[in-house]
Design a protein around this motif. Structure first.
Motif, PDB file in Angstrom:
ATOM      1  N   THR A  43       0.833  -1.196   0.000  1.00  0.00           N
ATOM      2  CA  THR A  43       0.000   0.000   0.000  1.00  0.00           C
ATOM      3  C   THR A  43       0.869   1.247   0.000  1.00  0.00           C
ATOM      4  O   THR A  43       1.578   1.524   0.971  1.00  0.00           O
ATOM      5  N   CYS A  44       0.852   1.943  -1.115  1.00  0.00           N
ATOM      6  CA  CYS A  44       1.460   3.262  -1.225  1.00  0.00           C
ATOM      7  C   CYS A  44       2.865   3.316  -0.610  1.00  0.00           C
ATOM      8  O   CYS A  44       3.108   4.048   0.344  1.00  0.00           O
ATOM      9  N   ILE A  45       3.767   2.513  -1.193  1.00  0.00           N
ATOM     10  CA  ILE A  45       5.138   2.478  -0.675  1.00  0.00           C
ATOM     11  C   ILE A  45       5.961   3.613  -1.282  1.00  0.00           C
ATOM     12  O   ILE A  45       5.962   3.803  -2.501  1.00  0.00           O
ATOM     13  N   ASP A  46       6.642   4.362  -0.421  1.00  0.00           N
ATOM     14  CA  ASP A  46       7.619   5.348  -0.877  1.00  0.00           C
ATOM     15  C   ASP A  46       8.959   4.972  -0.285  1.00  0.00           C
ATOM     16  O   ASP A  46       9.048   4.721   0.921  1.00  0.00           O
TER      17      ASP A  46
ATOM     18  N   ASP B  46       5.432  -4.204   7.529  1.00  0.00           N
ATOM     19  CA  ASP B  46       4.401  -5.092   8.080  1.00  0.00           C
ATOM     20  C   ASP B  46       3.078  -4.733   7.410  1.00  0.00           C
ATOM     21  O   ASP B  46       2.782  -3.556   7.211  1.00  0.00           O
ATOM     22  N   GLY B  47       2.333  -5.734   7.020  1.00  0.00           N
ATOM     23  CA  GLY B  47       1.013  -5.505   6.438  1.00  0.00           C
ATOM     24  C   GLY B  47       1.031  -4.653   5.178  1.00  0.00           C
ATOM     25  O   GLY B  47       0.078  -3.930   4.900  1.00  0.00           O
ATOM     26  N   GLY B  48       2.103  -4.747   4.389  1.00  0.00           N
ATOM     27  CA  GLY B  48       2.142  -4.055   3.113  1.00  0.00           C
ATOM     28  C   GLY B  48       2.521  -2.587   3.187  1.00  0.00           C
ATOM     29  O   GLY B  48       2.414  -1.868   2.192  1.00  0.00           O
ATOM     30  N   VAL B  49       2.947  -2.136   4.356  1.00  0.00           N
ATOM     31  CA  VAL B  49       3.417  -0.739   4.454  1.00  0.00           C
ATOM     32  C   VAL B  49       4.789  -0.723   5.135  1.00  0.00           C
ATOM     33  O   VAL B  49       5.165  -1.659   5.842  1.00  0.00           O
ATOM     34  N   ILE B  50       5.529   0.365   4.896  1.00  0.00           N
ATOM     35  CA  ILE B  50       6.782   0.570   5.615  1.00  0.00           C
ATOM     36  C   ILE B  50       6.426   1.177   6.960  1.00  0.00           C
ATOM     37  O   ILE B  50       5.904   2.302   7.034  1.00  0.00           O
ATOM     38  N   VAL B  51       6.643   0.402   8.016  1.00  0.00           N
ATOM     39  CA  VAL B  51       6.264   0.887   9.352  1.00  0.00           C
ATOM     40  C   VAL B  51       7.257   1.924   9.842  1.00  0.00           C
ATOM     41  O   VAL B  51       6.904   2.995  10.304  1.00  0.00           O
ATOM     42  N   GLU B  52       8.531   1.580   9.721  1.00  0.00           N
ATOM     43  CA  GLU B  52       9.545   2.587  10.023  1.00  0.00           C
ATOM     44  C   GLU B  52      10.853   2.247   9.359  1.00  0.00           C
ATOM     45  O   GLU B  52      11.095   1.108   8.942  1.00  0.00           O
ATOM     46  N   GLY B  53      11.721   3.240   9.229  1.00  0.00           N
ATOM     47  CA  GLY B  53      13.014   3.035   8.611  1.00  0.00           C
ATOM     48  C   GLY B  53      14.019   4.013   9.157  1.00  0.00           C
ATOM     49  O   GLY B  53      13.642   5.067   9.664  1.00  0.00           O
TER      50      GLY B  53
END
Lengths: 256, 312
Positions: A24-27, A226-233
């Motif tokens: 979902t909407c990965i940047d 997790d779950g198709g999104v970048i939670v943190e980086g």
């Protein structure tokens, strides 16, 4: 290539399989020379993200840019056209990929696996391709195994040949899709050592992995999905020692 | 306890002796019964005067029979090569993303698998009744070349058509299965190396698919050898028809059929050996001892694991 400038840019990438939304909407962006590690639980979409980078999976929406050029699509005046398979092939050459299951060509020796694409795709002379392949085999410590077939090699050796095969195309970035997950534990180290060496030589790498120690020591940037999104980086030591999100904390508590 | 031990004779130490092997009386009985039947059959072959073994040996290497043998082999070879070539094209069409190609390939396979080869042979032979002349030209435009169908369709060309087209349908399905058995990981690896679709197919997929389809192609070649006997209906002097022509003159029907039978058996045995040899060369590239191939010949088909069994 400007060191420090983004080499790979991912903008608003979304991908579903049927009704199941995987990304979902990965940047994200990867700077030249950086090592980015992507970690997360199974099914979090990290492999799909990696496969979207070179369009092994075609994203539903969103764009991947390599050196500013969009992957898989091309401008013709004011209209955007999807590339043919063979046009895409030219872009894929610049993104080497290493698979969990090695995917060496079983009917070719280690050396033939490495020289195949340089000769067939880049039209290099066979003698030159062999010369370069031997240098690469040296680099991954398998010079004496040049004439072995994949089934005569251990998993770790196969994966090192696969890395050499990708490097032979002189890619701008190397993508690693869980390169050690299919290996017996005692063979993991030899593959990680080769990857470490590549990182030290300044190769741009995106690595989907479960090897947290490798991520901590080698990565410049760690992404938790997790779950198709970048939670943190962020810098790996910070993310690992001081996770900001509950999901990251619970994942790290399970794997560390 | 101590009393008991004294009354029984002393047993030897269990660690020092080998147990007596399991007995298989049923194998002995079955084997003997079968050997008796085989003996009776062999006796029938030897003593039955109608077989005329002297006639068999007289015609075994007669020029007429050998010429027929040559035609049978030539027909088998041409029909297989042509059938496989068409089959590769059909398989690729079947796997293409173009629905028209898929459909055309499906219809072709459906038709040529569904019509018996014997019917096809007769049909092709009589093609001139359907299409009297063939011409090559630009559709709705000028004609470049034309010929009478009667001149084109000889017994031999009709036979080649019928057998090759039937084979193409079977080959297509085998090759399609072979291509699909090559893992997607292989095509993905080729794609990430920048290989085009044609390069991937030619250099990565087909060589691996070929290895998978060698055993079924071998079987098909042996079937084809036997199917060629159908062409006797077209009065094409193959092995069987040559024998028939001789016995229609001499009335030595059975001996000449025996001659044909022996030659078919010899040829199919040779083809089986060749197939095993190719299979082994492709499996590990090592040259193989003849004894091992011969041993595999007898085990083939019994337990269905011939490749595992022949490997040393």
């Amino acid at each position: 290539m400007n060191v420090g400038m983004p080499l790979l840019n991912v903008e608003r990438l979304t991908k579903s399989f049927g009704t199941h939304r995987v990304l979902t909407c990965i940047d994200m962006s990867v700077r030249a020379g950086d090592v980015t590690c992507i970690v997360g639980p199974s099914g979090s979409g990290k492999s799909t993200l990696l496969r979207c980078l070179n369009h092994l999976e075609v994203p539903d929406s969103g764009v991947v840019f390599l050196d500013g050029a969009p992957i898989g699509v091309r401008w013709r005046g004011q209209t955007l056209h999807r590339m043919s398979f063979n046009e895409l092939a030219a872009q894929r050459q610049r993104m080497g990929m290493v698979f969990q299951s090695f995917n060496l060509f079983p009917h070719k020796t280690a050396l033939e696996n490495i020289i195949e694409a340089p000769i067939v795709v880049q039209r290099h002379k066979r003698s030159e391709a062999i010369e370069e392949a031997m240098v690469l085999l040296d680099k991954v410590g398998l010079r004496e195994r040049a004439h072995y077939y994949p089934k005569q090699l251990s998993g770790g050796q196969q994966q090192r040949v696969a890395i050499a095969r990708s490097l032979a195309m002189r890619p701008a970035v190397m993508l690693f899709d869980e390169p050690t997950s299919a290996l017996d534990p005692e063979l993991v180290g030899e593959v990680l050592a080769v990857m470490r060496q590549l990182a030290e030589e300044g190769m741009t790498m995106v690595v989907v992995t479960h090897e947290m120690a490798f991520a901590r020591d080698v990565a410049d940037h760690l992404i938790f999905m997790d779950g198709g999104v970048i939670v943190e980086g962020g810098p790996p030591r910070e993310v690992l020692s001081n996770p900001q999100h509950a999901r990251t904390k619970s994942f790290l508590a399970r794997v560390l | 306890m101590a009393q008991n031990l004294k009354t029984l004779p002393e047993r030897p130490d269990i660690h020092t002796i080998q147990p007596v092997p399991e007995r298989h009386p049923s194998r002995w009985i079955g084997g003997v019964v079968l050997l008796v039947i085989v003996f009776l059959f062999v006796r029938l072959l030897v003593t039955n005067e109608n077989l005329h073994w002297d006639v068999v040996s007289r015609y075994m290497f007669s020029p007429e029979i050998l010429a027929g043998l040559g035609r049978t082999l030539l027909l088998t070879f041409i029909a297989m090569v042509l059938g496989l070539a068409i089959g590769v094209v059909l398989a690729i069409m079947r796997l293409s993303q173009n629905p028209v190609f898929q459909m055309a390939s499906w219809v072709w396979i459906w038709f040529f698998r569904g019509v018996p080869p014997l019917v096809q042979l007769i049909f092709w032979y009589n093609l001139a009744l359907l299409i009297p002349t063939v011409s090559l030209g630009i559709p709705f435009g000028p004609q470049l070349w034309s010929a009478s169908m009667n001149a084109l369709i000889t017994p031999f060309s009709a036979a080649v058509l019928g057998l090759a087209l039937t084979e193409s349908a079977y080959a297509a399905e085998m090759i399609r299965a072979g291509i699909q058995a090559v893992s997607t990981g292989q095509t993905e690896a080729a794609a990430t190396l920048g290989m085009s679709k044609a390069q991937t197919l030619r250099r990565i997929v087909l060589p691996q698919a070929l290895k998978i389809v060698v055993p079924p192609i071998g079987n098909d070649t042996i079937s084809m050898l036997k199917f060629t006997s159908l062409v006797s209906v077209l009065a094409l002097p193959d092995l069987l028809y040559s024998a028939q022509m001789i016995y229609s003159r001499t009335y030595e029907t059975i001996p000449l059929l025996i001659v044909a039978t022996i030659w078919y058996l010899v040829l199919s045995t040779i083809l089986t050996l060749v197939e095993h040899y190719i299979e082994h060369r492709m499996n590990d590239g090592r040259p193989l001892q003849v004894t091992l191939i011969l041993a595999s010949l007898f085990r083939t088909g019994f337990w269905g694991a011939r490749r595992a069994e022949v490997s040393p």
